[in-house]
Design a protein around this motif. Structure first.
Motif, PDB file in Angstrom:
ATOM      1  N   ASP A 192       1.286  -1.243  -0.162  1.00  0.00           N
ATOM      2  CA  ASP A 192       0.044   0.053   0.004  1.00  0.00           C
ATOM      3  C   ASP A 192       0.937   1.673  -0.378  1.00  0.00           C
ATOM      4  OD1 ASP A 192       0.613  -0.370   2.846  1.00  0.00           O
ATOM      5  OD2 ASP A 192      -0.560  -0.364   3.807  1.00  0.00           O
ATOM      6  N   ALA A 193       2.575   1.087  -0.312  1.00  0.00           N
ATOM      7  CA  ALA A 193       3.321   2.374  -0.241  1.00  0.00           C
ATOM      8  C   ALA A 193       2.910   2.968  -1.868  1.00  0.00           C
ATOM      9  CB  ALA A 193       4.810   2.483   0.102  1.00  0.00           C
ATOM     10  N   VAL A 194       3.862   3.997  -1.591  1.00  0.00           N
ATOM     11  CA  VAL A 194       3.975   4.674  -3.343  1.00  0.00           C
ATOM     12  C   VAL A 194       5.141   3.912  -3.419  1.00  0.00           C
ATOM     13  CG1 VAL A 194       3.788   6.229  -4.534  1.00  0.00           C
ATOM     14  CG2 VAL A 194       2.160   6.694  -2.482  1.00  0.00           C
ATOM     15  N   ILE A 195       5.542   3.626  -4.990  1.00  0.00           N
ATOM     16  CA  ILE A 195       6.605   3.017  -5.550  1.00  0.00           C
ATOM     17  C   ILE A 195       7.385   5.201  -5.977  1.00  0.00           C
ATOM     18  CG2 ILE A 195       8.138   2.489  -7.485  1.00  0.00           C
ATOM     19  CD1 ILE A 195       5.965   0.259  -7.383  1.00  0.00           C
ATOM     20  N   THR A 196       8.020   5.705  -5.991  1.00  0.00           N
ATOM     21  CA  THR A 196       8.901   6.987  -6.014  1.00  0.00           C
ATOM     22  C   THR A 196      10.106   6.824  -7.329  1.00  0.00           C
ATOM     23  OG1 THR A 196      10.608   6.741  -3.968  1.00  0.00           O
ATOM     24  CG2 THR A 196       8.505   7.756  -3.497  1.00  0.00           C
ATOM     25  N   GLU A 197      10.617   5.076  -7.499  1.00  0.00           N
ATOM     26  CA  GLU A 197      11.384   5.402  -8.063  1.00  0.00           C
ATOM     27  C   GLU A 197      12.583   4.128  -8.360  1.00  0.00           C
ATOM     28  OE1 GLU A 197      15.441   7.171  -6.438  1.00  0.00           O
ATOM     29  OE2 GLU A 197      15.361   8.403  -8.423  1.00  0.00           O
ATOM     30  N   VAL A 198      12.664   4.204  -9.447  1.00  0.00           N
ATOM     31  CA  VAL A 198      13.314   1.844 -10.023  1.00  0.00           C
ATOM     32  C   VAL A 198      14.163   2.104 -10.948  1.00  0.00           C
ATOM     33  CG1 VAL A 198      12.585  -0.246 -11.473  1.00  0.00           C
ATOM     34  CG2 VAL A 198      10.792   1.558 -10.544  1.00  0.00           C
ATOM     35  N   GLU A 199      15.522   1.926 -10.041  1.00  0.00           N
ATOM     36  CA  GLU A 199      16.816   2.196 -10.991  1.00  0.00           C
ATOM     37  C   GLU A 199      17.609   0.805 -11.211  1.00  0.00           C
ATOM     38  OE1 GLU A 199      18.404   5.226  -7.922  1.00  0.00           O
ATOM     39  OE2 GLU A 199      17.339   4.067  -7.062  1.00  0.00           O
ATOM     40  N   VAL A 200      18.072   0.992 -12.326  1.00  0.00           N
ATOM     41  CA  VAL A 200      19.325  -0.119 -12.900  1.00  0.00           C
ATOM     42  C   VAL A 200      20.460   0.272 -12.258  1.00  0.00           C
ATOM     43  CG1 VAL A 200      19.657  -1.361 -14.783  1.00  0.00           C
ATOM     44  CG2 VAL A 200      17.864  -1.130 -13.716  1.00  0.00           C
ATOM     45  N   SER A 201      21.869  -0.703 -12.525  1.00  0.00           N
ATOM     46  CA  SER A 201      23.024  -0.791 -12.258  1.00  0.00           C
ATOM     47  C   SER A 201      23.172  -1.522 -12.829  1.00  0.00           C
ATOM     48  CB  SER A 201      23.369  -0.185 -10.644  1.00  0.00           C
ATOM     49  OG  SER A 201      25.114  -0.316 -10.623  1.00  0.00           O
ATOM     50  N   ILE A 202      24.468  -1.254 -13.714  1.00  0.00           N
ATOM     51  CA  ILE A 202      25.498  -2.190 -14.165  1.00  0.00           C
ATOM     52  C   ILE A 202      26.846  -1.799 -14.026  1.00  0.00           C
ATOM     53  CG2 ILE A 202      26.394  -2.823 -16.989  1.00  0.00           C
ATOM     54  CD1 ILE A 202      23.016  -2.790 -16.564  1.00  0.00           C
ATOM     55  N   ASP A 203      27.383  -3.372 -13.459  1.00  0.00           N
ATOM     56  CA  ASP A 203      28.453  -3.302 -13.261  1.00  0.00           C
ATOM     57  C   ASP A 203      28.966  -2.042 -12.027  1.00  0.00           C
ATOM     58  OD1 ASP A 203      29.477  -5.868 -14.588  1.00  0.00           O
ATOM     59  OD2 ASP A 203      30.139  -4.888 -15.981  1.00  0.00           O
ATOM     60  N   HIS A 204      27.837  -2.540 -10.756  1.00  0.00           N
ATOM     61  CA  HIS A 204      28.287  -1.432  -9.627  1.00  0.00           C
ATOM     62  C   HIS A 204      28.185  -0.455 -10.823  1.00  0.00           C
ATOM     63  CE1 HIS A 204      28.198  -4.943  -6.905  1.00  0.00           C
ATOM     64  NE2 HIS A 204      28.837  -5.305  -7.757  1.00  0.00           N
ATOM     65  N   SER A 205      27.870   0.280 -11.811  1.00  0.00           N
ATOM     66  CA  SER A 205      28.152   1.312 -11.672  1.00  0.00           C
ATOM     67  C   SER A 205      27.358   2.356 -11.212  1.00  0.00           C
ATOM     68  CB  SER A 205      27.403   1.927 -13.388  1.00  0.00           C
ATOM     69  OG  SER A 205      25.870   1.591 -14.275  1.00  0.00           O
ATOM     70  N   PRO A 206      26.563   3.928 -11.062  1.00  0.00           N
ATOM     71  CA  PRO A 206      26.015   4.546 -10.708  1.00  0.00           C
ATOM     72  C   PRO A 206      24.160   4.644 -10.713  1.00  0.00           C
ATOM     73  CG  PRO A 206      27.983   6.233 -11.411  1.00  0.00           C
ATOM     74  CD  PRO A 206      27.536   5.066 -11.956  1.00  0.00           C
ATOM     75  N   TRP A 207      23.675   4.302  -9.858  1.00  0.00           N
ATOM     76  CA  TRP A 207      22.068   3.883 -10.351  1.00  0.00           C
ATOM     77  C   TRP A 207      21.546   4.622 -10.735  1.00  0.00           C
ATOM     78  CZ3 TRP A 207      20.769  -0.724  -8.768  1.00  0.00           C
ATOM     79  CH2 TRP A 207      20.692  -0.976  -6.972  1.00  0.00           C
ATOM     80  N   MET A 208      20.752   4.409 -12.599  1.00  0.00           N
ATOM     81  CA  MET A 208      20.167   5.506 -13.655  1.00  0.00           C
ATOM     82  C   MET A 208      18.414   4.345 -13.262  1.00  0.00           C
ATOM     83  SD  MET A 208      22.356   3.923 -16.407  1.00  0.00           S
ATOM     84  CE  MET A 208      22.571   2.126 -15.654  1.00  0.00           C
ATOM     85  N   PRO A 209      18.169   6.094 -13.387  1.00  0.00           N
ATOM     86  CA  PRO A 209      16.565   5.831 -13.029  1.00  0.00           C
ATOM     87  C   PRO A 209      15.810   5.727 -14.298  1.00  0.00           C
ATOM     88  CG  PRO A 209      17.703   8.290 -13.507  1.00  0.00           C
ATOM     89  CD  PRO A 209      18.452   7.402 -13.530  1.00  0.00           C
ATOM     90  N   VAL A 210      14.947   4.426 -14.298  1.00  0.00           N
ATOM     91  CA  VAL A 210      14.280   4.071 -15.628  1.00  0.00           C
ATOM     92  C   VAL A 210      12.443   3.990 -15.628  1.00  0.00           C
ATOM     93  CG1 VAL A 210      16.219   2.519 -15.810  1.00  0.00           C
ATOM     94  CG2 VAL A 210      14.346   1.801 -13.995  1.00  0.00           C
ATOM     95  N   GLU A 211      11.831   4.162 -16.546  1.00  0.00           N
ATOM     96  CA  GLU A 211      10.590   4.405 -16.505  1.00  0.00           C
ATOM     97  C   GLU A 211       9.531   3.628 -15.907  1.00  0.00           C
ATOM     98  OE1 GLU A 211       9.583   4.939 -20.926  1.00  0.00           O
ATOM     99  OE2 GLU A 211      10.432   7.153 -20.861  1.00  0.00           O
TER     100      GLU A 211
END
Length: 331
Positions: free
Chosen positions: A262-281
């Motif tokens: 019942d919480a609100v999702i505020t962000e989904v992110e992806v990281s490749i080989d421990h690179s900085p997290w990148m927001p995705v759609e």
């Protein structure tokens, strides 16, 4: 099983019925047979990668019933709905007794909801979504006059499982008898199971047969072992495509699901080989349902890559969850 003497009344969907000792004994036999007419459960698998389908009239992706995750039980109840009944008793002025036909005759609601196991982890993503049909618990509570002591609803299932919810948490709770347009299969609780949107799976017993209203809660098997009595659903995310250990050609499209109860999702992110997290759609979430996300990636060179996804949800406290896979890119 103890029964009171003459003068014990049941309330069904339409009227008050005085139950004789013979009828009480007959009811006891029927309930005993319904409870113990079971056979050894066949082995079945909890899917680690939810398979999905989408109905043409909605943006929600559902899990086929045959692939919907379920927890195994030592014996799978096989219940004849003609002899099944639901008793609502305890701290009420008059108990309510409903047959399967009585329940199905009440106003029905069809709604989507995700069910997530609190024990989901990186190896097994125990989460699925279905279109449920049943009766809102408020429809039953409107037929009951509670005593002042009533504060909790204790749910008892045929397999012996029990849990409870505060009365003020029952507004969205449903007693369901159908999923994805068909009657509940036995492994998912036929004839009736509880769906409490936004809570974890251990608060949603299958094969419900009795509800007792009481002043105190009843702790489930899992709650007695440390799981929170609140039953808050876990924040969960998963990479569904591609899957590990898949070998792919360049470029790559990632897709998956995220869920926060019942919480609100505020962000989904992806990281490749421990690179900085990148927001995705990601798609805006329907209440109490998972949402889908996707991302496109162009690897710089062939090789093995470690891919992580994380979801953040705004609740009373900020919550995050992660899932990861390893991919092999050949070109």
């Amino acid at each position: 099983m103890r029964f009171p003497g003459h003068g014990w009344f049941f309330q069904n969907a339409r009227t008050l019925v005085k139950v004789s000792r013979f009828e009480q004994a007959l009811a006891a036999i029927i309930l005993y047979n319904a409870r113990y007419n079971v056979f050894k459960s066949e082995d079945y698998v909890q899917t680690a990668r939810p398979l999905t389908f989408r109905r043409p009239d909605t943006t929600i992706t559902y899990t086929p019933t045959s692939q919907f995750f379920r927890q195994p039980v030592p014996h799978l109840p096989r219940i004849n709905a003609d002899y099944w009944s639901l008793m609502l008793a305890g701290q009420v002025e008059v108990p309510l007794l409903l047959s399967y036909a009585d329940l199905r005759a009440l106003p029905a609601v069809e709604f989507p909801a995700t069910l997530a196991c609190a024990g989901s982890g990186a190896r097994e993503q125990l989460i699925s979504t279905a279109l449920w049909r049943g009766v809102n618990f408020n429809n039953l509570m409107d037929k009951i006059k509670f005593r002042p002591e009533a504060a909790y609803a204790r749910f008892y299932a045929v397999d012996g499982y029990t849990t409870s919810l505060p009365l003020d948490k029952l507004a969205d709770t449903m007693l369901v008898y159908a999923m994805n347009g068909e009657a509940l299969p036995p492994e998912h609780g036929y004839p009736v199971r509880l769906i409490a949107p936004g809570l974890a799976g251990y608060k949603m017993p299958r094969w419900v047969q009795r509800v007792e209203f009481a002043a105190t809660p009843s702790l489930s098997y899992w709650e007695q072992r440390g799981w929170p009595a609140s039953g808050t659903a876990p924040v969960t995310t998963a990479i569904l495509s591609p899957y590990q250990p898949q070998t792919l050609e360049n470029p790559v499209t990632f897709s998956g699901i995220a869920y926060a109860g019942d919480a609100v999702i505020t962000e989904v992110e992806v990281s490749i080989d421990h690179s900085p997290w990148m927001p995705v759609e990601y798609n805006p979430a329907v209440p109490y349902c998972w949402t889908e996300w996707s991302a496109h990636w162009q690897p710089a060179a062939p090789g093995a890559y470690h891919v992580r996804v994380r979801v953040t949800a705004a609740a009373a406290e900020k919550q995050t969850a992660q899932h990861s896979i390893t991919l092999h890119i050949i070109e």
